[in-house]
Design an enzyme around this catalytic site. Structure first.
Site, PDB file in Angstrom:
ATOM      1  N   LYS A  23       0.845  -1.215   0.000  1.00 29.51           N
ATOM      2  CA  LYS A  23       0.000   0.000   0.000  1.00 29.51           C
ATOM      3  C   LYS A  23       0.869   1.249   0.000  1.00 29.51           C
ATOM      4  O   LYS A  23       0.668   2.159  -0.810  1.00 29.51           O
ATOM      5  CB  LYS A  23      -0.886   0.019   1.240  1.00 29.51           C
ATOM      6  CG  LYS A  23      -1.556   1.368   1.498  1.00 29.51           C
ATOM      7  CD  LYS A  23      -2.401   1.412   2.740  1.00 29.51           C
ATOM      8  CE  LYS A  23      -1.707   1.839   3.970  1.00 29.51           C
ATOM      9  NZ  LYS A  23      -1.451   3.275   4.137  1.00 29.51           N
ATOM     10  N   ASN A  24       1.884   1.296   0.883  1.00 22.82           N
ATOM     11  CA  ASN A  24       2.627   2.553   1.048  1.00 22.82           C
ATOM     12  C   ASN A  24       3.597   2.829  -0.088  1.00 22.82           C
ATOM     13  O   ASN A  24       4.053   3.955  -0.243  1.00 22.82           O
ATOM     14  CB  ASN A  24       3.312   2.580   2.414  1.00 22.82           C
ATOM     15  CG  ASN A  24       2.269   2.713   3.526  1.00 22.82           C
ATOM     16  OD1 ASN A  24       1.121   3.068   3.269  1.00 22.82           O
ATOM     17  ND2 ASN A  24       2.656   2.385   4.738  1.00 22.82           N
ATOM     18  N   CYS A  27      -4.840   8.184   9.175  1.00 22.12           N
ATOM     19  CA  CYS A  27      -5.113   7.641  10.509  1.00 22.12           C
ATOM     20  C   CYS A  27      -4.780   8.689  11.579  1.00 22.12           C
ATOM     21  O   CYS A  27      -3.852   9.475  11.441  1.00 22.12           O
ATOM     22  CB  CYS A  27      -4.263   6.397  10.746  1.00 22.12           C
ATOM     23  SG  CYS A  27      -4.666   5.073   9.603  1.00 22.12           S
ATOM     24  N   ARG A  45      -0.320  15.277  12.778  1.00 18.49           N
ATOM     25  CA  ARG A  45       0.453  14.747  11.637  1.00 18.49           C
ATOM     26  C   ARG A  45       0.819  15.930  10.741  1.00 18.49           C
ATOM     27  O   ARG A  45       0.223  16.173   9.717  1.00 18.49           O
ATOM     28  CB  ARG A  45      -0.347  13.688  10.877  1.00 18.49           C
ATOM     29  CG  ARG A  45      -0.575  12.424  11.684  1.00 18.49           C
ATOM     30  CD  ARG A  45      -1.217  11.316  10.888  1.00 18.49           C
ATOM     31  NE  ARG A  45      -0.269  10.681   9.969  1.00 18.49           N
ATOM     32  CZ  ARG A  45      -0.610   9.585   9.248  1.00 18.49           C
ATOM     33  NH1 ARG A  45      -1.850   9.122   9.306  1.00 18.49           N
ATOM     34  NH2 ARG A  45       0.268   9.031   8.440  1.00 18.49           N
ATOM     35  N   ASP A  63       4.000   0.437  12.144  1.00 17.96           N
ATOM     36  CA  ASP A  63       2.752  -0.092  11.558  1.00 17.96           C
ATOM     37  C   ASP A  63       2.494  -1.542  11.961  1.00 17.96           C
ATOM     38  O   ASP A  63       1.463  -2.103  11.603  1.00 17.96           O
ATOM     39  CB  ASP A  63       2.783   0.022  10.026  1.00 17.96           C
ATOM     40  CG  ASP A  63       2.784   1.475   9.594  1.00 17.96           C
ATOM     41  OD1 ASP A  63       3.140   1.742   8.436  1.00 17.96           O
ATOM     42  OD2 ASP A  63       2.459   2.347  10.425  1.00 17.96           O
ATOM     43  N   ARG A  69      -9.078   0.199   3.667  1.00 22.39           N
ATOM     44  CA  ARG A  69      -8.162   1.164   3.045  1.00 22.39           C
ATOM     45  C   ARG A  69      -6.837   0.491   2.687  1.00 22.39           C
ATOM     46  O   ARG A  69      -6.157   0.891   1.768  1.00 22.39           O
ATOM     47  CB  ARG A  69      -7.877   2.327   4.011  1.00 22.39           C
ATOM     48  CG  ARG A  69      -8.966   3.342   4.146  1.00 22.39           C
ATOM     49  CD  ARG A  69      -8.480   4.547   4.923  1.00 22.39           C
ATOM     50  NE  ARG A  69      -7.181   5.003   4.417  1.00 22.39           N
ATOM     51  CZ  ARG A  69      -6.279   5.654   5.152  1.00 22.39           C
ATOM     52  NH1 ARG A  69      -6.535   5.926   6.426  1.00 22.39           N
ATOM     53  NH2 ARG A  69      -5.127   6.042   4.633  1.00 22.39           N
TER      54      ARG A  69
HETATM   55  C1  EPZ Z   1       3.923   6.996   6.624  1.00 21.47           C
HETATM   56  O1  EPZ Z   1       3.184   8.043   7.224  1.00 21.47           O
HETATM   57  C2  EPZ Z   1       2.972   5.820   6.495  1.00 21.47           C
HETATM   58  N1  EPZ Z   1       1.850   6.197   5.631  1.00 21.47           N
HETATM   59  C3  EPZ Z   1       2.454   5.407   7.870  1.00 21.47           C
HETATM   60  O2  EPZ Z   1       1.726   4.192   7.671  1.00 21.47           O
HETATM   61  C4  EPZ Z   1       3.634   5.082   8.790  1.00 21.47           C
HETATM   62  O3  EPZ Z   1       3.139   4.861  10.095  1.00 21.47           O
HETATM   63  C5  EPZ Z   1       4.643   6.235   8.802  1.00 21.47           C
HETATM   64  O4  EPZ Z   1       5.019   6.591   7.454  1.00 21.47           O
HETATM   65  C6  EPZ Z   1       5.922   5.863   9.551  1.00 21.47           C
HETATM   66  O5  EPZ Z   1       6.501   4.738   8.929  1.00 21.47           O
HETATM   67  C7  EPZ Z   1       2.032   6.151   4.301  1.00 21.47           C
HETATM   68  O6  EPZ Z   1       3.096   5.808   3.819  1.00 21.47           O
HETATM   69  C8  EPZ Z   1       0.847   6.528   3.450  1.00 21.47           C
HETATM   70  P1  EPZ Z   1       6.161  10.198   8.742  1.00 21.47           P
HETATM   71  P2  EPZ Z   1       3.816   9.538   7.245  1.00 21.47           P
HETATM   72  O7  EPZ Z   1       6.175  11.441   7.944  1.00 21.47           O
HETATM   73  O8  EPZ Z   1       4.620   9.742   6.020  1.00 21.47           O
HETATM   74  C9  EPZ Z   1       6.542  13.523  12.120  1.00 21.47           C
HETATM   75  C10 EPZ Z   1      -0.080   2.735   7.640  1.00 21.47           C
HETATM   76  O9  EPZ Z   1      -0.520   2.108   8.597  1.00 21.47           O
HETATM   77  N2  EPZ Z   1       6.506  14.493  11.010  1.00 21.47           N
HETATM   78  O10 EPZ Z   1       7.269   9.208   8.568  1.00 21.47           O
HETATM   79  O11 EPZ Z   1       2.727  10.480   7.557  1.00 21.47           O
HETATM   80  C11 EPZ Z   1       5.223  12.793  12.286  1.00 21.47           C
HETATM   81  O12 EPZ Z   1       4.323  13.543  13.072  1.00 21.47           O
HETATM   82  C12 EPZ Z   1       0.300   4.176   7.823  1.00 21.47           C
HETATM   83  O13 EPZ Z   1       0.147   2.254   6.499  1.00 21.47           O
HETATM   84  C13 EPZ Z   1       6.713  15.844  11.290  1.00 21.47           C
HETATM   85  O14 EPZ Z   1       6.911  16.243  12.440  1.00 21.47           O
HETATM   86  O15 EPZ Z   1       4.783   9.423   8.507  1.00 21.47           O
HETATM   87  C14 EPZ Z   1       5.650  11.514  12.945  1.00 21.47           C
HETATM   88  O16 EPZ Z   1       5.789  11.732  14.339  1.00 21.47           O
HETATM   89  C15 EPZ Z   1      -0.160   4.736   9.156  1.00 21.47           C
HETATM   90  N3  EPZ Z   1       6.682  16.733  10.271  1.00 21.47           N
HETATM   91  C16 EPZ Z   1       7.030  11.238  12.340  1.00 21.47           C
HETATM   92  O17 EPZ Z   1       7.479  12.478  11.799  1.00 21.47           O
HETATM   93  C17 EPZ Z   1       6.489  16.352   8.970  1.00 21.47           C
HETATM   94  O18 EPZ Z   1       6.503  17.213   8.081  1.00 21.47           O
HETATM   95  C18 EPZ Z   1       7.025  10.220  11.218  1.00 21.47           C
HETATM   96  O19 EPZ Z   1       6.031  10.601  10.286  1.00 21.47           O
HETATM   97  C19 EPZ Z   1       6.287  14.974   8.707  1.00 21.47           C
HETATM   98  C20 EPZ Z   1       6.309  14.068   9.737  1.00 21.47           C
END
Ligand code: EPZ
Length: 428
Positions: free
Chosen positions: A22-23, A117, A122, A305, A397
């Site tokens: 998916k990702n 989610c 986020r 995840d 999803r």
């Molecule tokens: C991706 O989300 C995945 N989603 C999530 O999977 C997964 O949990 C996550 O990466 C971590 O591996 C998709 O790929 C569609 P991040 P993403 O940016 O990109 C902070 C699932 O179950 N952050 O790596 O949104 C954020 O708040 C889903 O498939 C900032 O502070 O995650 C978090 O604490 C759920 N500022 C950390 O970084 C930003 O601009 C990691 O978030 C971006 C992120």
């Protein structure tokens, strides 16, 4: 509305085939906008996030043709719009990738704020930092994220936090920028590598994907390609945990074992027998799982995840387990649901303390997000009696044919419609 009704307590036995990731899919589909020619994407999972993105691409003006159940041909040459509305984004996190893709394609993007989610805040500040480093002006106008640039120039971006989304979005915006872009402290997930491989198959020049230092030399044109999405390591991990939780014996096919190293290590730690083959993994369990501690981290650490699925498994482990959620502020909402099945859990900030019980009790629970929903299905499968899991739109999803795949492994699980009036009473 629908729910899953599960009659649990049966060991899962047999073979399950893993679908496309998916990702990876939700990053590669928007990336097609960067191509000057049609692209064919294979091994797409049939999940609602993919369906939503294909509809968005079509609304933007791309010609989207279903070749077969998991293959799509997308011709972006008809795309004229750079607007992704709230309706198109459907509250998905991955809709934010249209920012990077449209900026990279036409130096303009107006995209509804991403959803996804609910794990607490986020933000997309790191995505915006990346776009601004490349020369874009980014603002929030009338609740929409707008990014515009006269020209995009390569630059060096240090990510204060490892962010999958920011790494992907900056790659998308940089791949046709003038000059060299370096992303430092980049995310290293398998789907980052898959996106880089997809873009490079179109003629991009991306080096270092999979390491924390990615270098992207901008190119003028990207040609069409045919590309197959990697298998979903989180879907695979979910079925591996389900096999252990039900004391079953399952062969998980179409996997890349290297992507599952941290999950395999933890399953062996709780007492499972895991046999690795080239493209499949056999997971067997005959005893009650041992307790263990888990700290979720960016890849190659233990994946966040997979945290809910392990939380469910450890709720019946022999002893007390401690989980530390290292990525999200609040990813323990599923534990409230698990408590209604008599799990003994306590949450203290980003730490969950789980005192294993012999057996949970069946109950009516609800998915609160995608992976929590899958975890609650595992809870129902491992618990004697009838458990129902509501709000399964979250699960649809990201999991292709989850009830059919579990049924083929011997589970008694049915998708049942819930009349709205009943659903509302329940939700009230
Ligand atoms: C991706 O989300 C995945 N989603 C999530 O999977 C997964 O949990 C996550 O990466 C971590 O591996 C998709 O790929 C569609 P991040 P993403 O940016 O990109 C902070 C699932 O179950 N952050 O790596 O949104 C954020 O708040 C889903 O498939 C900032 O502070 O995650 C978090 O604490 C759920 N500022 C950390 O970084 C930003 O601009 C990691 O978030 C971006 C992120």
């Amino acid at each position: 509305m629908e729910k899953f009704v599960i009659n649990g307590g049966k060991p899962l036995k047999g073979t399950v085939k893993i679908s496309g990731a998916k990702n990876a899919a939700v990053a590669i589909l928007p990336a097609v906008l960067l191509s000057d020619e049609p692209c064919t994407i294979e091994n797409l999972p049939q999940i609602s996030d993919v369906q939503t993105l294909l509809e968005s691409l079509s609304t933007l003006g791309a010609d989207v043709k279903l070749i077969n159940k998991d293959t799509v041909r997308i011709d972006p040459r008809g795309v004229r719009s750079c607007l992704v509305t709230k309706e198109m984004a459907e509250g998905m996190r991955a809709s934010s990738y249209f920012l990077g893709a449209l900026l990279g394609r036409c130096k303009n993007a107006v995209v509804a704020p991403p959803g996804g989610c609910d794990f607490g805040v986020r933000p997309i500040d790191l995505h915006i930092k990346g776009f601004e480093t490349l020369g874009a002006d980014v603002s929030i106008e009338n609740g929409m994220v707008e990014a515009h640039a006269e020209e995009l120039f390569g630059g060096s971006v240090y990510l204060d936090m490892v962010s999958v989304g920011a790494t992907i979005n900056i790659m998308l915006a940089a791949v046709k920028a003038k000059g060299l872009t370096v992303i430092e402290n980049a995310a290293r997930e398998p789907h980052i590598v898959d996106l880089a491989n997809f873009l490079n198959s179109m003629g991009a020049n991306i080096m270092g994907a999979g390491t924390s230092n990615i270098r992207i030399r901008g190119v003028e044109h990207l040609k069409g390609t045919t590309y197959s999405i990697i298998p979903d390591q989180i879907e695979a991990g979910t079925y591996m945990v389900a096999a252990v939780a039900t004391k079953g014996d399952v062969l998980i096919e179409n996997v890349i074992p290297k992507h599952l190293e941290s999950i395999i290590a933890k399953l062996v730690e709780v007492g499972a027998s895991v046999t690795e083959y080239d493209e499949s993994i056999r997971v067997k369990m005959t005893t009650r799982p041992k307790c263990c501690n888990i700290k979720t981290m960016p890849h190659p650490g233990f994946p966040t995840d997979m945290q809910p699925q392990f939380g469910v498994l450890l709720s019946v482990a022999d002893g007390t387990s401690v989980i530390n959620e290292g990525v999200w502020d609040n990813r323990y909402r599923y534990l409230d649901q698990l408590s209604s099945m008599r799990a003994q859990v306590r949450v203290d900030g980003k730490t969950a303390i789980i005192n294993g019980v012999e057996e949970l009790s069946p109950a009516a629970v609800s998915a609160v997000d995608l992976r929590a929903g899958a975890a609650l299905i595992i809870a129902g499968l491992m618990t004697k009696g009838e458990t129902s899991v509501g709000q399964i739109q979250y699960i649809d999803r990201g999991y292709e044919f989850i009830a059919e795949k579990f049924s083929a492994l011997g589970a008694d699980i049915k998708r049942v419609s819930v009349p709205d009036e009943v659903q509302n009473i329940k939700l009230a």
